[in-house]
Design a protein around this motif. Structure first.
Motif, PDB file in Angstrom:
ATOM      1  N   SER A   1      14.312  16.632  13.413  1.00  0.00           N
ATOM      2  CA  SER A   1      14.643  15.465  13.254  1.00  0.00           C
ATOM      3  C   SER A   1      15.512  15.233  11.867  1.00  0.00           C
ATOM      4  N   THR A   2      16.114  14.254  11.622  1.00  0.00           N
ATOM      5  CA  THR A   2      17.019  14.371  10.463  1.00  0.00           C
ATOM      6  C   THR A   2      16.107  13.843   9.005  1.00  0.00           C
ATOM      7  N   ASP A   3      15.052  13.366   9.359  1.00  0.00           N
ATOM      8  CA  ASP A   3      14.264  12.720   8.125  1.00  0.00           C
ATOM      9  C   ASP A   3      13.942  13.763   7.241  1.00  0.00           C
ATOM     10  N   LEU A   4      13.890  13.466   5.981  1.00  0.00           N
ATOM     11  CA  LEU A   4      13.821  14.426   4.935  1.00  0.00           C
ATOM     12  C   LEU A   4      12.513  14.073   4.204  1.00  0.00           C
ATOM     13  N   VAL A   5      11.730  15.180   3.578  1.00  0.00           N
ATOM     14  CA  VAL A   5      10.604  14.868   2.951  1.00  0.00           C
ATOM     15  C   VAL A   5      10.324  15.602   1.788  1.00  0.00           C
ATOM     16  N   PRO A   6       9.621  15.353   0.807  1.00  0.00           N
ATOM     17  CA  PRO A   6       9.405  16.081  -0.332  1.00  0.00           C
ATOM     18  C   PRO A   6       9.202  17.377  -0.339  1.00  0.00           C
ATOM     19  N   ALA A   7       9.848  18.255  -1.075  1.00  0.00           N
ATOM     20  CA  ALA A   7       9.471  19.620  -1.015  1.00  0.00           C
ATOM     21  C   ALA A   7       8.067  20.099  -1.350  1.00  0.00           C
ATOM     22  N   ALA A   8       7.538  19.177  -2.143  1.00  0.00           N
ATOM     23  CA  ALA A   8       5.957  19.648  -2.291  1.00  0.00           C
ATOM     24  C   ALA A   8       5.204  19.306  -1.138  1.00  0.00           C
ATOM     25  N   TRP A   9       5.440  18.174  -0.496  1.00  0.00           N
ATOM     26  CA  TRP A   9       4.641  18.097   0.612  1.00  0.00           C
ATOM     27  C   TRP A   9       4.871  19.092   1.811  1.00  0.00           C
ATOM     28  N   ALA A  10       6.009  19.374   1.940  1.00  0.00           N
ATOM     29  CA  ALA A  10       6.710  20.318   2.982  1.00  0.00           C
ATOM     30  C   ALA A  10       5.799  21.595   2.620  1.00  0.00           C
ATOM     31  N   SER A  11       5.735  22.221   1.501  1.00  0.00           N
ATOM     32  CA  SER A  11       5.149  23.435   1.108  1.00  0.00           C
ATOM     33  C   SER A  11       3.492  23.311   1.345  1.00  0.00           C
ATOM     34  N   ALA A  12       2.973  22.168   1.094  1.00  0.00           N
ATOM     35  CA  ALA A  12       1.410  22.067   1.610  1.00  0.00           C
ATOM     36  C   ALA A  12       1.312  22.211   3.122  1.00  0.00           C
ATOM     37  N   ILE A  13       2.174  21.682   3.779  1.00  0.00           N
ATOM     38  CA  ILE A  13       2.007  21.742   5.425  1.00  0.00           C
ATOM     39  C   ILE A  13       2.557  23.263   5.701  1.00  0.00           C
ATOM     40  N   ASN A  14       3.320  23.693   4.905  1.00  0.00           N
ATOM     41  CA  ASN A  14       3.705  25.075   5.203  1.00  0.00           C
ATOM     42  C   ASN A  14       2.254  26.240   4.893  1.00  0.00           C
ATOM     43  N   ILE A  15       1.806  25.827   3.909  1.00  0.00           N
ATOM     44  CA  ILE A  15       0.754  26.787   3.434  1.00  0.00           C
ATOM     45  C   ILE A  15      -0.628  26.600   4.370  1.00  0.00           C
ATOM     46  N   ASN A  16      -0.728  25.128   5.041  1.00  0.00           N
ATOM     47  CA  ASN A  16      -1.520  24.967   6.092  1.00  0.00           C
ATOM     48  C   ASN A  16      -1.371  26.129   7.263  1.00  0.00           C
ATOM     49  N   ALA A  17      -0.044  26.045   7.600  1.00  0.00           N
ATOM     50  CA  ALA A  17       0.441  26.769   8.744  1.00  0.00           C
ATOM     51  C   ALA A  17       0.116  28.069   8.489  1.00  0.00           C
ATOM     52  N   MET A  18       0.168  28.640   7.451  1.00  0.00           N
ATOM     53  CA  MET A  18       0.015  30.236   7.256  1.00  0.00           C
ATOM     54  C   MET A  18      -1.277  30.687   7.631  1.00  0.00           C
ATOM     55  N   PRO A  19      -1.459  31.932   7.812  1.00  0.00           N
ATOM     56  CA  PRO A  19      -3.007  32.412   8.207  1.00  0.00           C
ATOM     57  C   PRO A  19      -3.651  32.317   6.993  1.00  0.00           C
ATOM     58  N   PHE A  20      -4.779  31.705   7.129  1.00  0.00           N
ATOM     59  CA  PHE A  20      -5.890  31.728   5.960  1.00  0.00           C
ATOM     60  C   PHE A  20      -5.338  30.609   4.841  1.00  0.00           C
ATOM     61  N   GLY A  21      -4.291  30.020   5.168  1.00  0.00           N
ATOM     62  CA  GLY A  21      -3.706  29.100   4.306  1.00  0.00           C
ATOM     63  C   GLY A  21      -4.598  27.872   4.128  1.00  0.00           C
ATOM     64  N   ASP A  22      -4.834  27.211   5.369  1.00  0.00           N
ATOM     65  CA  ASP A  22      -5.572  25.787   5.291  1.00  0.00           C
ATOM     66  C   ASP A  22      -7.067  26.393   4.628  1.00  0.00           C
ATOM     67  N   MET A  23      -7.785  27.480   5.024  1.00  0.00           N
ATOM     68  CA  MET A  23      -8.879  27.830   4.512  1.00  0.00           C
ATOM     69  C   MET A  23      -8.736  28.096   2.951  1.00  0.00           C
ATOM     70  N   LEU A  24      -7.782  28.517   2.280  1.00  0.00           N
ATOM     71  CA  LEU A  24      -7.640  28.609   0.910  1.00  0.00           C
ATOM     72  C   LEU A  24      -7.529  27.638   0.314  1.00  0.00           C
ATOM     73  N   ARG A  25      -6.876  26.485   0.787  1.00  0.00           N
ATOM     74  CA  ARG A  25      -6.834  24.932   0.283  1.00  0.00           C
ATOM     75  C   ARG A  25      -8.003  24.510   0.162  1.00  0.00           C
ATOM     76  N   ARG A  26      -8.814  24.690   1.308  1.00  0.00           N
ATOM     77  CA  ARG A  26     -10.158  23.971   1.283  1.00  0.00           C
ATOM     78  C   ARG A  26     -11.115  24.672   0.401  1.00  0.00           C
ATOM     79  N   MET A  27     -11.002  25.967   0.195  1.00  0.00           N
ATOM     80  CA  MET A  27     -11.950  26.698  -0.615  1.00  0.00           C
ATOM     81  C   MET A  27     -11.529  26.381  -2.091  1.00  0.00           C
ATOM     82  N   HIS A  28     -10.073  25.814  -2.409  1.00  0.00           N
ATOM     83  CA  HIS A  28      -9.909  25.795  -3.709  1.00  0.00           C
ATOM     84  C   HIS A  28     -10.337  24.299  -4.147  1.00  0.00           C
ATOM     85  N   HIS A  29     -10.379  23.335  -3.005  1.00  0.00           N
ATOM     86  CA  HIS A  29     -10.790  21.861  -3.178  1.00  0.00           C
ATOM     87  C   HIS A  29     -12.409  22.000  -3.314  1.00  0.00           C
ATOM     88  N   TRP A  30     -13.275  22.652  -2.400  1.00  0.00           N
ATOM     89  CA  TRP A  30     -14.541  22.346  -2.776  1.00  0.00           C
ATOM     90  C   TRP A  30     -15.027  23.211  -3.986  1.00  0.00           C
TER      91      TRP A  30
END
Ligand code: HEM
Length: 433
Positions: free
Chosen positions: A68-97
């Motif tokens: 699509s042509t719609d653009l998003v802030p790089a910060a949000w995009a990188s959070a999405i990419n981190i979630n897609a990384m192996p163990f990425g979502d787990m790491l974010r969750r661990m950091h949060h909890w």
């Protein structure tokens, strides 16, 4: 080898002076250590996340919809990419909890210190450093919340900037100075990122270092059984052979618990909230700031007046003045409680019924304000009416602490009477023998 090292590093002096130190053993003393482990693990997981996170609002392609042509802030995009990384979502969750568990353990550690009188002379300074630690931990968490820059984080940031800007006379300047210009400016995320990964962790590490050094210098209060074992002597286990394995087991247990949380309880679904937009989702802070949110929720929005050109409004009173007074009271505790100093032993909470009652009343008040954080849901569900919700919640916030104070005093007096009766009976039985 030991001799070689000793001649150059004086290991034996370190051993005699520190490694053979006696560490008092009591389960409640682990709370400070758990808080420390959480800080260390937050820095470790945060450092890994920082390798993949992009602290910028520059518009880039939407990773969820690359065609699509719609653009998003790089910060949000990188959070999405981190979630897609192996163990990425787990790491974010661990950091949060871990942030939540650090606050939870830190608050229980503070309660332990308060109810056993370990804030008294000579430990007043460590009490004040501890309070600063809790405040800066909460601020670090709030800045962390803003970094995924999804609509939830964007709305949270709007609330935070609003609170900073509510300071009379200088609010607008403070808001713009602290958050890189008018909200939402192009520099907002890189500024908050600087706070989250540099300034605030630097302050936390400096305060923790001072906290530990002072604790080692002043020696830890001891559990009451130590009094029977060796009066006014430090009773405990040595660091290397016993305290270290205990702490290691605790750290591994804690990490395991956090991974369990992270594995089963999702956090902050950035995909669902989507990039920042002008629709504001309902946001609620985590448990340790819910009470501030609750005070804001039950203060009439119409509360506003002008004084010498300064605007005083509900946001200022609800999010800064009232919490400021409550936290100020915590800082004043060692100055208010001028009873005997407490050099050696943790005090029995029931030996100080007034302190116990006031402490419980305080936490009941914070509890009611936290429930007030769910005011909209309480009205929606019909438990409270829109017309009198604020009044009822304010009455509860005042009356329930008073009731719990007198209830505590009553219970402690009852326990004491029972204990005295037991002692009299035992003495009578002993006299008969
Ligand atoms: C949030 C970060 C904190 C960390 C990482 C931390 C860490 C520690 C550790 C490891 C200990 C020794 C073990 C123990 O007694 O549990 C300790 C002791 C102590 N802490 Fe903290 N603490 C924190 C917050 C606080 C708070 C919020 C307070 C009070 C408001 C506080 C006041 C004290 C005092 C007075 C001692 C000495 C206790 C004694 O001798 O019995 N700390 N802290």
């Amino acid at each position: 080898m030991n001799q070689w090292l000793d001649e150059r590093l004086h290991i034996s002096r370190l051993n005699d002076k520190f490694l053979r130190k006696a560490f008092p053993v009591h389960h409640s003393f682990f709370l400070g250590e758990i808080t420390l482990f959480a800080l260390i693990l937050l820095i470790l997981t945060g450092a890994i996340l920082a390798l993949f996170y992009e602290p910028s609002v520059v518009l880039v392609k939407n990773p969820l919809n690359p065609t699509s042509t719609d653009l998003v802030p790089a910060a949000w995009a990188s959070a999405i990419n981190i979630n897609a990384m192996p163990f990425g979502d787990m790491l974010r969750r661990m950091h949060h909890w871990m942030a939540n568990l650090m606050m939870g353990a830190g608050l229980m550690h503070m309660m332990r210190i308060y109810f056993t009188g370990a804030y008294k002379k000579p430990r007043e300074i460590n009490w004040w450093i501890g309070l600063l630690l809790i405040i800066f931990t909460a601020l670090t968490a709030v800045t962390g919340y803003s970094l995924p820059y999804d609509n939830f984080a964007f709305t949270t940031l709007k609330v935070v900037v609003g609170i900073a800007s509510s300071i009379p006379w200088i609010g607008e300047w403070v808001g713009q100075a602290a958050f890189a210009g008018k909200f939402p400016g192009p520099g907002i995320i890189s500024r908050v990122y600087g706070y989250h990964i540099m300034l605030l962790p630097g302050i936390l590490l400096a305060l923790t270092g001072a906290h530990m050094l002072l604790m080692i210098k002043q020696k830890h209060t001891q559990p009451r059984y130590a009094k029977e074992l060796a009066y006014k002597k430090i009773v405990g286990v040595p660091l290397i052979t016993q305290q270290t394995p205990i702490m290691l087991m605790l750290a591994l247990l804690f990490t395991g618990l956090v991974m369990l949380f992270a594995a089963f309880i999702p956090v902050h679904p950035v995909e669902v909230f989507g990039p920042p937009s002008n629709q504001s989702p309902i946001v609620k802070p985590d448990f340790y700031l819910l009470w501030v949110f609750g005070i804001l929720a039950i203060l009439p929005g119409s509360l506003e007046f002008n004084l010498w050109g300064g605007v005083f409004n509900a946001e200022f009173f609800g999010a800064l003045v009232t919490p400021g007074i409550i936290i100020g009271l915590l800082f004043a505790i060692p100055l208010i409680d001028r009873s005997s100093e407490n050099q050696y032993y943790a005090e029995n909470p029931t030996d100080y019924p007034v302190r116990l009652g006031l402490g419980i009343a305080f936490f009941v008040m914070i509890g009611v304000f936290s429930v007030a954080g769910y005011r909209p849901e309480l009205v929606q569900s019909g438990i409270l009416k829109e017309s009198n919700a604020n009044t009822i919640l304010w009455i509860l916030a005042i009356v329930l602490p008073i009731i719990s104070y007198f209830l505590t005093i009553g219970i402690v007096r009852g326990i004491r009477k029972l204990r005295e009766a037991d002692e009299r009976e035992m003495q009578a039985a002993a006299a008969d023998d």
